[in-house]
Design a protein around this motif. Structure first.
Motif, PDB file in Angstrom:
ATOM      1  N   TYR A 140     -29.613   0.268  36.081  1.00  0.00           N
ATOM      2  CA  TYR A 140     -30.083   1.357  35.224  1.00  0.00           C
ATOM      3  C   TYR A 140     -31.204   0.821  34.364  1.00  0.00           C
ATOM      4  O   TYR A 140     -31.092  -0.260  33.790  1.00  0.00           O
ATOM      5  N   ASP A 146     -33.948   5.988  23.127  1.00  0.00           N
ATOM      6  CA  ASP A 146     -33.631   7.366  23.480  1.00  0.00           C
ATOM      7  C   ASP A 146     -32.122   7.454  23.727  1.00  0.00           C
ATOM      8  O   ASP A 146     -31.614   6.947  24.728  1.00  0.00           O
ATOM      9  N   ALA A 147     -31.419   8.083  22.818  1.00  0.00           N
ATOM     10  CA  ALA A 147     -29.950   8.116  22.892  1.00  0.00           C
ATOM     11  C   ALA A 147     -29.458   8.863  24.122  1.00  0.00           C
ATOM     12  O   ALA A 147     -28.310   8.716  24.526  1.00  0.00           O
ATOM     13  N   ASN A 148     -30.326   9.671  24.725  1.00  0.00           N
ATOM     14  CA  ASN A 148     -29.905  10.433  25.903  1.00  0.00           C
ATOM     15  C   ASN A 148     -30.302   9.794  27.231  1.00  0.00           C
ATOM     16  O   ASN A 148     -30.056  10.355  28.290  1.00  0.00           O
ATOM     17  N   SER A 149     -30.943   8.631  27.172  1.00  0.00           N
ATOM     18  CA  SER A 149     -31.347   7.993  28.424  1.00  0.00           C
ATOM     19  C   SER A 149     -30.111   7.500  29.172  1.00  0.00           C
ATOM     20  O   SER A 149     -29.050   7.278  28.579  1.00  0.00           O
ATOM     21  N   ASP A 150     -30.271   7.350  30.495  1.00  0.00           N
ATOM     22  CA  ASP A 150     -29.157   6.862  31.325  1.00  0.00           C
ATOM     23  C   ASP A 150     -28.627   5.542  30.796  1.00  0.00           C
ATOM     24  O   ASP A 150     -27.425   5.313  30.752  1.00  0.00           O
ATOM     25  N   SER A 152     -28.794   4.288  27.738  1.00  0.00           N
ATOM     26  CA  SER A 152     -28.050   4.427  26.481  1.00  0.00           C
ATOM     27  C   SER A 152     -26.655   4.967  26.760  1.00  0.00           C
ATOM     28  O   SER A 152     -25.661   4.507  26.191  1.00  0.00           O
ATOM     29  N   ASN A 153     -26.576   5.941  27.657  1.00  0.00           N
ATOM     30  CA  ASN A 153     -25.280   6.530  27.993  1.00  0.00           C
ATOM     31  C   ASN A 153     -24.336   5.526  28.628  1.00  0.00           C
ATOM     32  O   ASN A 153     -23.163   5.455  28.273  1.00  0.00           O
ATOM     33  N   THR A 157     -20.670   3.858  27.149  1.00  0.00           N
ATOM     34  CA  THR A 157     -19.360   4.153  27.734  1.00  0.00           C
ATOM     35  C   THR A 157     -18.731   2.973  28.449  1.00  0.00           C
ATOM     36  O   THR A 157     -17.563   3.015  28.797  1.00  0.00           O
TER      37      THR A 157
END
Lengths: 177, 749
Positions: A140, A146-150, A152-153, A157
């Motif tokens: 990845y 960017d908190a919504n980038s792959d 960051s996600n 998790t």
């Protein structure tokens, strides 16, 4: 903007496609590589396991290669990508010694070479070649700011680690474990 | 008088000059290097040509990126191809290395005797083709066209199949059946009435439980399958891997069962026992679609996990637990049929046990099990009907192997050895795309056959070992320099993919379609080859499918709708299986009446003697068999194989990590070259492992020569499967001869 890479060791099969895709994309001469695969085996038969890691330049925030470079060839650009300006590099090799990840090599044409995160692709909105080719989709790449980038996600998790944290380099390659 | 056919090293001709080329010359077709990071790191591709990969049989659709100078810069996967989803494997990515390998065959070669010594001389195409056509006519006049046989693998094979059939011969074979996947085709056909086929219709993407028996997905790089395996890992599917070695797949599994080699059937029977004993099989599916449960129940009643433990070394609790995992996931469970399954000579029966287990779980036709394949169906370009051959491969079987559903390559070799009782003698070989001495473990018979044959024609891109036995060697261009048949691989959805030449053929190499046509014209078969360019054939075929060449050129691949809507069986509907009973057959009367076990039984296999270890072999993700062993890019990733030994074995023999040893087998055969030692906890102590395809003894393969050991050379005990003729290769045992090996290796470097 802070580019980083996360690599899922649970999915990686160690096929080296990342290595050859990089060599083809970046015209790395035969006999050299900018990324490579490490296999570490732990335990003893039959309680044995292994970890596969596709390794490369960690694009450290606190990069020893940049600090030690006498000509300023090694430098950090937008997004935190560590690059070498080839015609400024005198091939002294100080950076090769300084890198705790052994991520740099002397190119036969006299300069030091290493992973660029495929900056030429990234600026065109593409993923680095290694990420694009990986058959297991275990890599990845993206912007940590960017908190919504792959990336960051996935880092939010999953459990992860970085290599040689004790070196204090603040590396930007993360291994999902 | 017959000419004794000696193995000729192609260097005799001076083409071997490339062997001493320097590192930089090897990459003499290399690309300009840019010394400025601000520019793109390489010259820009200005043209994309569609192709599909030929580095293995998976045939991923791809794009060749070409620059203004007509150089191929890189290959990338076609995003619309379900076989690769835009991601080539390392071999596909490195396919460019096949083109720019200086060791390639460059001109036609003809065997001649000079000063009493056999050698090759360079020949022009017309001369080589005339020679072949004349010989073919002569042999056909004496023995019939049927006596001319074809061994093939890959895309070139289709063109020579057409040539031979046009000439009146269907004596055509491929090692991919009897040296590889044949047993599973027979095992599944006698159970489900359908072969597994290639690519496998395994619904790994949606499976809840995947069972691998010796199948090392991730090391075998069958692209979409590896991708789906990774998806299954992501989704948390239960993976159970049976392997004497901690394979990459085993390491990702919830259960690794490090089985004692050669005992798989005992484990399978025991799993079947648990499913029936605990009544956890798929009752609805079994009642609706299968026959023979009562006989199966009686048959496995004594095959308890405790019974299997003594044979397999797998604990009874683990056998029960894994069987329950499969039952819990059913019907979304997949006992993978494997691919290279010619192991112990009872392989069709082992594959049948796998099929029966799948039948009990109801996975054949279920989502997450086996889906029903669909293909596009591409019509043949118009030609007159093929003449009917008087005999073909079934006659070559000579009454043996009644459940062989395809030709058995080893029987072709036997039929090529002159003998008075040979009613169907083979007199000539065409060999296209397969390196027989490394593919078929029958070197001594092959050598006899090669002495007796009247014509041997080898078509290849590289001077592989088999080229040294040819009368005529024809240099085929690589897949990136030619047209081939449209790709029509059966899978979840039908697809048609195009292969166009990315560049002109290099040196004097030619495409297989052209070679076949030229020989055909010389044999008076013009009506079978009514085209000047193969693009005419492709264009006509696409037209019949309502497509155009222009569309394929721009897209590379088209995905077509399925004719039958669902890839899965409708649980509400009846289904006729293509077996004698129309049902899934747990008990096979057809096998019983042919004198075979109607339900698989476990038979103990020979064990290694003291000081010997079972030789097991497999694949590496960056190589395909022996064909990539000289690819400059792929050898850069891996240039030799190593022998895996358990640390206890290593210490017993004084073997050190990274040092070299020769291997000697039970018949006293020593490996031609030393092999590097890999000491690892990842393998049992009764076995050693190596990757297949190394240890080449053809010097003109400059990067591959002498690198690693050749497993095929050490496979001298071949156990033939009486059902289908497969050559079981895992009954060979080796020991170590390390003294001096490392020093010899160093001296050779």
């Amino acid at each position: 903007m802070r580019y980083a890479m996360a690599i899922d060791t649970l999915k990686c099969v160690g096929c080296s496609d990342c290595v050859i895709a990089c060599q083809m994309e970046n015209n790395v001469p035969i006999g050299f590589c900018r990324d490579w695969v490490v296999e570490s085996v732990h335990g003893s038969y039959p309680e044995v396991g292994l970890e596969l890691r596709s390794e490369r330049c960690n694009h450290c925030e606190n990069a020893p290669c940049v600090r030690c470079c006498p000509t300023g060839a090694s430098h950090i650009v937008e997004g935190g990508i560590v690059l070498v300006t080839q015609n400024k590099c005198i091939g002294c090799g100080a950076c090769i010694q300084a890198c705790p990840y052994d991520a740099r090599y002397s190119h036969p044409e006299g300069y030091v070479d290493k992973c660029t995160f495929c900056n030429h692709r990234v600026t065109e909105g593409l993923n680095p070649a290694c990420v694009s080719v990986c058959p297991t989709k275990c890599m990845y790449f993206g912007d940590l700011d960017d908190a919504n980038s792959d990336i960051s996600n996935i880092l939010a998790t999953r459990k992860y680690k970085a290599l040689a944290p004790e070196a204090g380099t603040n590396p930007q390659i993360f291994y999902l474990v | 008088m017959k000419t004794r056919r000696e193995f000729i090293k192609i260097s005799a001709l001076g083409i071997g000059a490339a062997a001493i080329a320097s590192q930089s010359n090897r990459w003499g077709f290399g690309l300009p290097l840019y010394a400025d990071e601000n520019k793109s790191n390489k010259s820009k591709a200005t043209k994309l040509t569609p192709t599909y990969c030929e580095v293995c049989f998976w045939k991923c659709a791809a794009w060749a990126h070409i620059n203004d100078n007509g150089k191929i810069l890189k290959l990338t996967g076609n995003a619309n191809d379900p076989q690769c989803n835009g991601r080539l494997c390392p071999r596909g990515t490195g396919g460019v290395g096949m083109v720019y390998d200086d060791d390639r065959l460059k001109t036609p070669l003809i065997r001649v005797v000079e000063n009493g010594k056999q050698t090759y001389r360079e020949a022009s195409w017309p001369e080589a083709l005339d020679y072949i056509a004349e010989k073919m006519k002569e042999i056909a006049a004496k023995n019939g066209p049927e006596s001319i046989a074809l061994f093939n693998h890959g895309s070139a094979g289709g063109h020579f199949t057409h040539l031979l059939k046009s000439f009146g011969s269907s004596t055509i074979t491929a090692p991919s059946f009897a040296q590889c996947r044949g047993p599973r085709e027979t095992g599944f056909e006698t159970t489900f009435g359908a072969q597994v086929g290639s690519p496998e219709p395994t619904d790994i993407r949606d499976t809840r439980c995947l069972v691998l028996i010796g199948s090392h997905i991730g090391e075998n790089m069958h692209n979409a399958q590896v991708q789906e395996f990774s998806d299954a890992v992501d989704k948390g599917a239960t993976i159970i891997t049976v392997d004497p070695r901690l394979s990459i797949a085993a390491n990702k599994s919830k259960y690794w069962l490090p089985i004692k080699p050669a005992t798989d059937i005992a484990l399978l029977l025991s799993w079947i026992h648990v499913l029936i004993d605990e009544e956890i099989y798929n009752k609805e599916y079994v009642a609706k679609h299968t026959m023979g449960l009562d006989q199966l129940k009686v048959h496995v009643s004594t095959f308890t996990p405790e019974w299997a433990y003594g044979i397999t070394n797998i604990k009874p609790s683990v056998i029960r637990q894994t069987a329950r995992e499969m039952a819990d996931a059913a019907p979304s469970v997949l006992i993978h049929p494997g691919r290279h399954v010619t192991w112990y000579g009872d392989d069709a029966q082992r594959s049948r046990a796998i099929a029966i287990l799948n039948g009990l779980l109801g996975s054949w036709g279920a989502r997450g099990g086996f889906f029903m394949k669909a293909s596009a169906g591409i019509p043949d370009f118009p030609h007159p009907e093929y003449p009917k051959p008087k005999w073909s491969w079934p006659e070559v079987l000579n009454g043996k192997y009644p459940f062989a559903s395809m030709s058995v390559s080893n029987t072709f070799i036997e039929a090529s050895i002159s003998s008075n009782d040979n009613k169907y003698p083979i007199k000539a070989w065409f060999v296209a795309g397969t390196n027989l001495p490394v593919a078929i473990p029958m070197m001594s018979q092959m050598q006899k056959a090669l002495q007796d044959l009247e014509l041997v024609v080898v078509v290849d891109t590289m001077p592989t070992e088999v080229t040294g036995f040819a009368d005529v060697v024809l240099p085929e261009c690589t897949y990136l320099e030619r047209h081939d048949d449209l790709r029509d691989v059966p899978h979840r959805v039908p697809t048609i993919a195009l292969r166009e030449p990315a560049i002109e053929p290099m040196w004097e190499s030619k495409p297989a379609w052209w070679i076949a046509k030229q020989i055909g014209e010389r044999l008076g078969l013009h009506d079978y080859f009514k085209y000047e360019d193969f693009e005419e054939v492709i264009s006509w075929q696409l037209q019949q499918k309502g497509l155009t060449l222009a569309e394929l050129k721009s897209k590379g691949i088209v995905v077509l709708p399925r004719h039958n809507e669902s890839p899965y069986l409708d649980p509400k509907e009846d289904y006729h299986f293509n077996t004698p009973s129309g049902k899934v057959e747990f008990y096979s009367s057809a096998l019983a009446s042919a004198g075979f076990d109607p339900i698989p039984v476990y038979t103990p296999h020979p064990e290694p003697e003291d000081g010997f270890y079972r030789l097991i072999y497999g694949r590496a993700p960056m190589h395909t068999f022996s064909r990539t062993a000289n690819n400059p890019n792929l050898t850069d990733l891996m240039d030799e194989n190593s022998v895996w030994v358990h640390p206890k074995v290593a210490s017993l023999w004084g073997l050190e990590e990274g040092k070299y040893t020769y291997l000697r087998n039970q018949d006293g055969i020593t490996s031609n070259f030393p092999i590097k030692v890999r000491v690892t906890e990842r393998i049992r102590w009764d076995s050693v492992y190596m990757v297949h395809g190394f240890g080449h003894n053809q010097k003109e393969l400059s990067r591959a020569f002498g690198k690693g050991a050749n497993d095929t050379q050490l496979i001298t005990n071949v156990m033939i499967d009486p059902m289908m003729g497969g050559t079981g290769m895992r009954g060979n045992f080796v020991t170590f001869t390390a003294t001096g090996a490392t020093e010899e290796k160093e001296a050779a470097l």
